[in-house]
Design a protein around this motif. Structure first.
Motif, mmCIF file in Angstrom:
data_model
loop_
_atom_site.group_PDB
_atom_site.id
_atom_site.type_symbol
_atom_site.label_atom_id
_atom_site.label_comp_id
_atom_site.label_asym_id
_atom_site.label_seq_id
_atom_site.Cartn_x
_atom_site.Cartn_y
_atom_site.Cartn_z
ATOM 1 N N ASN A 52 52.423 39.208 37.887
ATOM 2 C CA ASN A 52 52.229 38.031 38.723
ATOM 3 C C ASN A 52 51.250 37.086 38.021
ATOM 4 O O ASN A 52 50.038 37.245 38.096
ATOM 5 C CB ASN A 52 51.675 38.487 40.084
ATOM 6 N N THR A 53 51.814 36.095 37.332
ATOM 7 C CA THR A 53 50.974 35.190 36.537
ATOM 8 C C THR A 53 50.039 34.375 37.420
ATOM 9 O O THR A 53 48.891 34.137 37.072
ATOM 10 C CB THR A 53 51.846 34.252 35.684
ATOM 11 N N ARG A 54 50.549 33.969 38.576
ATOM 12 C CA ARG A 54 49.698 33.181 39.463
ATOM 13 C C ARG A 54 48.464 33.981 39.863
ATOM 14 O O ARG A 54 47.331 33.498 39.759
ATOM 15 C CB ARG A 54 50.461 32.754 40.715
ATOM 16 N N ALA A 55 48.664 35.241 40.289
ATOM 17 C CA ALA A 55 47.521 36.069 40.694
ATOM 18 C C ALA A 55 46.575 36.272 39.512
ATOM 19 O O ALA A 55 45.355 36.221 39.664
ATOM 20 C CB ALA A 55 48.006 37.414 41.224
ATOM 21 N N PHE A 58 44.623 33.014 38.980
ATOM 22 C CA PHE A 58 43.662 32.797 40.057
ATOM 23 C C PHE A 58 42.504 33.785 39.975
ATOM 24 O O PHE A 58 41.362 33.449 40.314
ATOM 25 C CB PHE A 58 44.359 32.851 41.422
ATOM 26 N N THR A 59 42.788 34.992 39.525
ATOM 27 C CA THR A 59 41.703 35.970 39.361
ATOM 28 C C THR A 59 40.718 35.493 38.301
ATOM 29 O O THR A 59 39.499 35.564 38.486
ATOM 30 C CB THR A 59 42.274 37.341 38.942
ATOM 31 N N ILE A 60 41.265 34.974 37.196
ATOM 32 C CA ILE A 60 40.387 34.475 36.126
ATOM 33 C C ILE A 60 39.501 33.353 36.665
ATOM 34 O O ILE A 60 38.280 33.352 36.492
ATOM 35 C CB ILE A 60 41.227 33.965 34.927
ATOM 36 N N MET A 61 40.135 32.424 37.378
ATOM 37 C CA MET A 61 39.365 31.296 37.884
ATOM 38 C C MET A 61 38.305 31.736 38.891
ATOM 39 O O MET A 61 37.176 31.253 38.895
ATOM 40 C CB MET A 61 40.275 30.256 38.517
ATOM 41 N N GLU A 133 45.384 41.286 45.447
ATOM 42 C CA GLU A 133 45.477 41.447 43.996
ATOM 43 C C GLU A 133 44.582 40.431 43.290
ATOM 44 O O GLU A 133 43.881 40.749 42.335
ATOM 45 C CB GLU A 133 46.939 41.259 43.575
ATOM 46 N N THR A 134 44.603 39.200 43.795
ATOM 47 C CA THR A 134 43.834 38.129 43.160
ATOM 48 C C THR A 134 42.333 38.363 43.280
ATOM 49 O O THR A 134 41.587 38.218 42.322
ATOM 50 C CB THR A 134 44.186 36.776 43.820
ATOM 51 N N VAL A 135 41.911 38.705 44.483
ATOM 52 C CA VAL A 135 40.480 38.827 44.740
ATOM 53 C C VAL A 135 39.964 40.196 44.302
ATOM 54 O O VAL A 135 38.772 40.378 44.075
ATOM 55 C CB VAL A 135 40.192 38.566 46.238
ATOM 56 N N GLY A 136 40.886 41.155 44.157
ATOM 57 C CA GLY A 136 40.481 42.479 43.696
ATOM 58 C C GLY A 136 39.871 43.335 44.787
ATOM 59 O O GLY A 136 38.906 44.062 44.548
ATOM 60 N N VAL A 137 40.405 43.210 46.005
ATOM 61 C CA VAL A 137 39.936 44.074 47.099
ATOM 62 C C VAL A 137 41.159 44.665 47.803
ATOM 63 O O VAL A 137 42.292 44.257 47.551
ATOM 64 C CB VAL A 137 39.072 43.297 48.127
ATOM 65 N N ALA A 138 40.918 45.589 48.719
ATOM 66 C CA ALA A 138 42.018 46.213 49.455
ATOM 67 C C ALA A 138 42.610 45.231 50.459
ATOM 68 O O ALA A 138 41.937 44.297 50.904
ATOM 69 C CB ALA A 138 41.508 47.453 50.179
ATOM 70 N N ALA A 139 43.870 45.458 50.815
ATOM 71 C CA ALA A 139 44.552 44.568 51.758
ATOM 72 C C ALA A 139 43.803 44.510 53.089
ATOM 73 O O ALA A 139 43.715 43.448 53.717
ATOM 74 C CB ALA A 139 45.988 45.037 51.976
ATOM 75 N N GLY A 140 43.242 45.627 53.517
ATOM 76 C CA GLY A 140 42.502 45.657 54.775
ATOM 77 C C GLY A 140 41.278 44.746 54.732
ATOM 78 O O GLY A 140 40.921 44.103 55.725
ATOM 79 N N THR A 141 40.663 44.681 53.564
ATOM 80 C CA THR A 141 39.492 43.820 53.399
ATOM 81 C C THR A 141 39.898 42.351 53.479
ATOM 82 O O THR A 141 39.204 41.531 54.077
ATOM 83 C CB THR A 141 38.812 44.100 52.049
ATOM 84 N N VAL A 142 41.042 42.039 52.875
ATOM 85 C CA VAL A 142 41.555 40.669 52.962
ATOM 86 C C VAL A 142 41.733 40.301 54.430
ATOM 87 O O VAL A 142 41.316 39.233 54.884
ATOM 88 C CB VAL A 142 42.915 40.541 52.230
ATOM 89 N N MET A 143 42.351 41.225 55.165
ATOM 90 C CA MET A 143 42.632 40.947 56.563
ATOM 91 C C MET A 143 41.348 40.732 57.355
ATOM 92 O O MET A 143 41.251 39.808 58.167
ATOM 93 C CB MET A 143 43.440 42.126 57.140
ATOM 94 N N SER A 144 40.337 41.549 57.110
ATOM 95 C CA SER A 144 39.128 41.385 57.918
ATOM 96 C C SER A 144 38.373 40.115 57.521
ATOM 97 O O SER A 144 37.795 39.442 58.367
ATOM 98 C CB SER A 144 38.241 42.636 57.845
#
Lengths: 168, 266
Positions: A52-55, A58-61, A133-144
């Motif tokens: 996923n090039t976009r992810a 975005f992770t680099i940025m 994937e972009t932020v480097g955390v678990a999906a549950g963390t994204v949700m919270s």
């Protein structure tokens, strides 16, 4: 032009949009995008054509921005008043403009990790999995982060609207 | 999840707002939200946030991309710069037989405005390294925080603090043995590491490594300050400088080993 460069050019407008929302300063945002592209180009060997090039971009940025923010620390970038889109200089003439500015101001009040998640979903339309994937955390963390951030935004905007009514 | 059609959880609510539910599931959430005014108000507020964010910043993606942000332009700039990267520079040094008078303290004349920023950055890292060298190289009892007999701990500790893969270059071939290392403050509250080496005559060389995100690579440079000199280069993440109580040419030999240790891919 090769596929890698094509991919970078394809996602550059998206990176720019996200950078603008993160920094709220056109010059700083473009610096961030340039840093990101430079780094991506110098790490081409880490690029996965089938990934996923976009992810990845975005992770680099995201990492560059986090480093920049830490480095600046208590020394925020000074911005000429004129650069703020007339934020302070001119009274807003339209209701939507007032509402927009309130949201922008409220976004600034959020912790950075909540703001990032909200922006990636709203601007990029990223799936929660991609955000994780972009932020480097678990999906549950994204949700919270999303849930807490949006609720906080809602309360901030409500308080803003009440204050506006009192002034009237 | 859909075994409790009248109680949706927070995750479902957000996924519904963001259009990330399959149609069946979305229908269930839709019905639940419609029947609950409080929930509906909250969902509307969240959906409004998405719309306003898009209205505020969405247009940026439609603006024409400035030339400096075109990937192809950046790539060709990097390619032009590549001949001046440290490896190319050290090959040049070898080719010239390391004879004196070479490029001593001056920077290549063809550098553009962006390069000047990098020159300033290199100079800055070199100065910090030289200051640290002056302060600690004269220490007899406490030259380092962690001595070389705990090399493994030292490397692990400093790698952790800098968030980078830190190594201790092996300078034995030049007669320098590791004394130890320490953590130092660098600009902006970032950490830096200093490794100290000593030869049998007591001359000391320090290797200074600091987090310095420049996103770019620079050539090797030699920086002189108050009679002392340091070799310095930056890679995209870090700044490196080698300072010592020795003349420039042996210091260059040390610097090359340090460079090969930290930039093994070149």
């Amino acid at each position: 032009m090769d596929t890698f460069l094509q991919q970078l050019e394809q996602w550059s407008p998206n990176l720019r949009r996200y950078a603008r929302a993160l920094t709220r300063n056109a010059e700083q945002a473009d610096d961030l995008v340039q840093d990101c592209l430079e780094r991506a180009l110098s790490r081409r060997h880490l690029w996965n054509e089938d990934g996923n090039t976009r992810a990845w971009l975005f992770t680099i940025m995201h990492n560059i921005h986090a480093n920049d923010t830490r480095r600046r620390g208590s020394r925020p970038a000074s911005v000429p008043i004129d650069d703020q889109d007339g934020h302070y200089a001119r009274p807003a003439s339209q209701h939507s403009r007032i509402a927009g500015m309130e949201l922008a101001a409220a976004l600034d009040e959020l912790p950075a990790d909540q703001r990032q998640v909200i922006l990636l979903v709203a601007l990029e339309g990223m799936s929660y999995g991609e955000v994780a994937e972009t932020v480097g955390v678990a999906a549950g963390t994204v949700m919270s982060r999303l849930s807490r951030g949006r609720e906080r935004l809602r309360r901030l905007m409500e308080e803003g609207a009440q204050a506006l009514r009192v002034v009237k | 999840m859909s075994d409790k059609p009248f109680a949706i959880d927070e995750a479902e609510l957000h996924a519904w707002i963001d259009g990330q539910l399959d149609p069946d599931h979305a229908g269930v959430v839709n019905a639940t939200v419609a029947a609950d005014a409080g929930l509906a108000a909250r969902a509307n507020a969240y959906a409004d946030q998405n719309r306003e964010i898009e209205a505020l910043f969405g247009g940026v993606a439609d603006e024409p991309l400035p030339e400096r942000l075109r990937a192809a332009n950046i790539a060709s700039r990097q390619a032009r710069r590549r001949w001046r990267t440290p490896l190319a520079a050290s090959v040049a040094w070898l080719a010239m037989g390391l004879t004196g008078g070479w490029l001593a303290n001056d920077w290549l004349a063809s550098e553009g405005p962006g390069d000047r920023v990098m020159v300033e950055a290199s100079r800055h890292v070199a100065q910090q390294a030289m200051s640290a060298h002056r302060v600690y190289a004269v220490e007899v009892l406490h030259p380092v925080e962690v001595f070389a007999d705990q090399r493994e701990h030292l490397v692990k500790w400093l790698s952790k603090r800098l968030g980078q893969d830190i190594r201790t270059p092996d300078l034995a071939s030049l007669g320098f043995e590791l004394v130890g290392g320490r953590l130092l403050p660098a600009e902006g509250g970032e950490p830096a590491a200093q490794f100290m080496y000593e030869d049998e005559t007591g001359r000391r060389v320090t290797v200074y490594v600091s987090l310095y995100k420049s996103g770019q690579e620079t050539a090797f440079r030699y920086q002189e300050m108050q009679g002392a000199g340091a070799f310095v280069w930056l890679d995209p993440e870090m700044g490196y400088a080698i300072a010592g109580d020795i003349p420039r040419e042996p210091l260059l030999a040390v610097s090359k080993i340090v460079y090969e240790t930290f930039e093994p891919t070149h």
